[in-house]
Motif scaffolding. Structure first.
Motif, mmCIF file in Angstrom:
data_model
loop_
_atom_site.group_PDB
_atom_site.id
_atom_site.type_symbol
_atom_site.label_atom_id
_atom_site.label_comp_id
_atom_site.label_asym_id
_atom_site.label_seq_id
_atom_site.Cartn_x
_atom_site.Cartn_y
_atom_site.Cartn_z
ATOM 1 N N ALA A 1 12.133 8.462 8.101
ATOM 2 C CA ALA A 1 13.323 7.009 6.509
ATOM 3 C C ALA A 1 13.369 6.014 6.838
ATOM 4 O O ALA A 1 13.492 5.267 6.381
ATOM 5 C CB ALA A 1 14.119 8.088 5.890
ATOM 6 N N GLY A 2 13.781 6.302 8.038
ATOM 7 C CA GLY A 2 13.814 4.837 8.865
ATOM 8 C C GLY A 2 12.732 3.905 9.523
ATOM 9 O O GLY A 2 13.238 3.240 9.841
ATOM 10 N N ARG A 3 11.298 4.348 9.158
ATOM 11 C CA ARG A 3 10.432 3.255 9.311
ATOM 12 C C ARG A 3 9.235 3.159 8.020
ATOM 13 O O ARG A 3 8.955 2.032 8.360
ATOM 14 C CB ARG A 3 9.084 4.270 10.048
ATOM 15 N N ILE A 4 9.902 3.831 6.517
ATOM 16 C CA ILE A 4 8.548 2.747 5.593
ATOM 17 C C ILE A 4 9.790 3.262 4.895
ATOM 18 O O ILE A 4 10.669 4.916 4.173
ATOM 19 C CB ILE A 4 7.857 3.967 5.957
ATOM 20 N N PRO A 5 9.836 2.204 3.629
ATOM 21 C CA PRO A 5 10.534 2.646 2.508
ATOM 22 C C PRO A 5 9.795 4.036 1.903
ATOM 23 O O PRO A 5 8.775 4.383 1.991
ATOM 24 C CB PRO A 5 10.469 1.302 1.156
ATOM 25 N N ILE A 6 10.556 4.258 1.037
ATOM 26 C CA ILE A 6 9.612 6.163 0.459
ATOM 27 C C ILE A 6 9.825 5.791 -1.244
ATOM 28 O O ILE A 6 11.135 5.256 -1.924
ATOM 29 C CB ILE A 6 10.654 7.472 0.443
ATOM 30 N N ALA A 7 9.029 6.319 -1.878
ATOM 31 C CA ALA A 7 9.200 6.136 -3.806
ATOM 32 C C ALA A 7 9.032 8.078 -4.293
ATOM 33 O O ALA A 7 7.932 8.662 -3.054
ATOM 34 C CB ALA A 7 8.102 5.792 -3.925
ATOM 35 N N ILE A 8 9.769 8.508 -5.063
ATOM 36 C CA ILE A 8 10.108 10.283 -4.724
ATOM 37 C C ILE A 8 9.645 10.111 -6.053
ATOM 38 O O ILE A 8 10.234 9.089 -7.009
ATOM 39 C CB ILE A 8 11.245 10.758 -4.772
ATOM 40 N N ILE A 9 8.150 10.947 -7.067
ATOM 41 C CA ILE A 9 8.154 10.655 -7.705
ATOM 42 C C ILE A 9 8.700 11.649 -8.770
ATOM 43 O O ILE A 9 7.716 12.909 -7.815
ATOM 44 C CB ILE A 9 6.586 10.099 -8.042
ATOM 45 N N SER A 10 8.999 12.516 -9.837
ATOM 46 C CA SER A 10 9.509 13.205 -10.209
ATOM 47 C C SER A 10 7.805 14.400 -10.591
ATOM 48 O O SER A 10 6.694 13.999 -10.698
ATOM 49 C CB SER A 10 10.169 13.172 -11.896
ATOM 50 N N ARG A 11 8.907 15.828 -11.087
ATOM 51 C CA ARG A 11 7.419 16.238 -10.499
ATOM 52 C C ARG A 11 8.430 17.297 -11.210
ATOM 53 O O ARG A 11 9.196 18.023 -11.121
ATOM 54 C CB ARG A 11 7.373 16.966 -9.456
ATOM 55 N N PRO A 12 7.339 17.723 -12.518
ATOM 56 C CA PRO A 12 8.150 19.405 -13.372
ATOM 57 C C PRO A 12 8.516 20.177 -12.481
ATOM 58 O O PRO A 12 7.621 20.925 -11.911
ATOM 59 C CB PRO A 12 6.804 19.843 -13.890
ATOM 60 N N GLY A 13 9.595 21.116 -12.977
ATOM 61 C CA GLY A 13 10.298 22.003 -12.445
ATOM 62 C C GLY A 13 10.710 21.770 -10.826
ATOM 63 O O GLY A 13 11.389 22.284 -10.916
ATOM 64 N N PRO B 1 8.863 -2.042 -1.644
ATOM 65 C CA PRO B 1 7.549 -2.183 -0.960
ATOM 66 C C PRO B 1 7.923 -3.668 0.367
ATOM 67 O O PRO B 1 7.279 -3.491 1.330
ATOM 68 C CB PRO B 1 6.741 -3.020 -2.113
ATOM 69 N N GLY B 2 9.071 -4.278 -0.603
ATOM 70 C CA GLY B 2 9.354 -5.789 0.457
ATOM 71 C C GLY B 2 10.793 -5.227 1.168
ATOM 72 O O GLY B 2 11.101 -6.335 2.230
ATOM 73 N N LEU B 3 11.488 -4.496 0.947
ATOM 74 C CA LEU B 3 12.645 -3.776 1.856
ATOM 75 C C LEU B 3 13.255 -3.134 3.186
ATOM 76 O O LEU B 3 11.421 -2.299 3.438
ATOM 77 C CB LEU B 3 13.541 -3.005 0.445
ATOM 78 N N ALA B 4 13.411 -3.452 3.647
ATOM 79 C CA ALA B 4 13.786 -2.768 4.994
ATOM 80 C C ALA B 4 13.737 -1.678 5.106
ATOM 81 O O ALA B 4 14.870 -1.502 4.038
ATOM 82 C CB ALA B 4 14.707 -3.679 5.811
ATOM 83 N N PRO B 5 13.430 -0.196 5.589
ATOM 84 C CA PRO B 5 13.765 0.907 5.960
ATOM 85 C C PRO B 5 14.955 1.129 6.077
ATOM 86 O O PRO B 5 15.522 0.266 7.105
ATOM 87 C CB PRO B 5 12.666 1.732 6.283
ATOM 88 N N HIS C 1 3.044 -3.798 4.214
ATOM 89 C CA HIS C 1 3.615 -3.691 3.237
ATOM 90 C C HIS C 1 3.824 -2.081 2.902
ATOM 91 O O HIS C 1 3.691 -1.529 1.595
ATOM 92 C CB HIS C 1 3.432 -4.311 2.245
ATOM 93 N N PHE C 2 3.424 -1.181 3.544
ATOM 94 C CA PHE C 2 2.919 0.220 3.050
ATOM 95 C C PHE C 2 4.892 0.519 2.127
ATOM 96 O O PHE C 2 5.804 1.411 2.921
ATOM 97 C CB PHE C 2 2.885 1.129 4.543
ATOM 98 N N ILE D 1 1.271 -1.260 0.089
ATOM 99 C CA ILE D 1 -0.053 -0.189 -0.267
ATOM 100 C C ILE D 1 1.285 1.092 -0.444
ATOM 101 O O ILE D 1 1.611 1.661 1.304
ATOM 102 C CB ILE D 1 -0.805 0.234 1.823
ATOM 103 N N GLY D 2 0.026 1.918 -0.458
ATOM 104 C CA GLY D 2 1.695 3.705 -1.171
ATOM 105 C C GLY D 2 0.550 4.548 0.140
ATOM 106 O O GLY D 2 -0.602 4.464 -0.577
ATOM 107 N N LEU D 3 1.307 5.622 1.028
ATOM 108 C CA LEU D 3 0.513 6.186 1.591
ATOM 109 C C LEU D 3 0.371 7.329 0.761
ATOM 110 O O LEU D 3 1.546 7.919 0.863
ATOM 111 C CB LEU D 3 0.830 6.108 2.547
#
Length: 195
Positions: free
Chosen positions: A130-142, A169-173, A107-108, A15-17
């Motif tokens: 950042a130590g609690r949850i994996p993070i995905a950063i998505i590109s944004r214009p500008g 999602p399956g990786l440990a932060p 798996h957040f 699940i993405g938050l």
């Protein structure tokens, strides 16, 4: 611990938050959510409407922002929640702690646009997040994600290759990925200014 109504099942799911003020929600938020859903192979994205944002002076009505998020997040796999309002929480670190205690088998992954990542170091306990949850950063214009940002400097060794995004999602932060995607230039600030 206080319980809350969650937008769907969580145990064993990816699940993405996506937290935000959503003042108002727009296609840029949907772009971030849909990119993450596909590229991380998520089961769902939960849009967490913030009770307030300590880094912003103008929040708007919570009900209006909740309605706005619901109107934009209509795609399959997208669910809007008033979780922070239910629990009386304001800070992401506290919301994550509560969610992980309620659903320890989920798996957040925390989702954010690159524009939010540029200010991530200003969030309360950002290093703890950042130590609690994996993070995905998505590109944004500008907005460019550079090595000079406090987040990328501090957690540079925890970055995974974009081609391996589906493993996040399956990786440990700490673990994070930067996803490049065709951009959507809409922003809440611009939309509020056009009113």
């Amino acid at each position: 611990m206080k319980r809350a109504r969650l937008p769907g099942p969580a145990a064993g799911r990816r699940i993405g938050l996506l937290g935000g003020s959503f003042n108002p929600a727009h296609g840029g938020h949907l772009h971030v959510a849909e990119t993450a859903l596909k590229r991380l192979r998520l089961d769902a994205v939960w849009w967490i409407v913030a009770r307030g944002n300590p880094l912003k002076s103008e929040h708007g009505s919570f009900e209006a922002r909740l309605t706005s998020a619901r109107s934009v997040a209509g795609a399959p796999g997208m669910f809007v929640t008033d979780l922070e309002q239910q629990l009386g929480l304001t800070y992401t670190v506290d919301t994550l702690r509560a969610l992980q205690e309620m659903e320890p088998e989920a798996h957040f992954v925390w989702l954010m646009g690159a524009d939010s990542a540029a200010n991530f170091h200003l969030w309360k306990d950002w290093e703890v997040i950042a130590g609690r949850i994996p993070i995905a950063i998505i590109s944004r214009p500008g907005t460019r994600l550079t090595r000079a940002l406090p987040f990328t400097r501090h957690f540079g060794d925890a970055r995974i290759a974009e081609r391996d995004a589906g493993t996040l999602p399956g990786l440990a932060p700490p673990a994070w990925v930067y996803l490049r995607a065709p951009g959507n230039a809409l922003s809440s600030t611009a939309l509020r200014g056009a009113r």
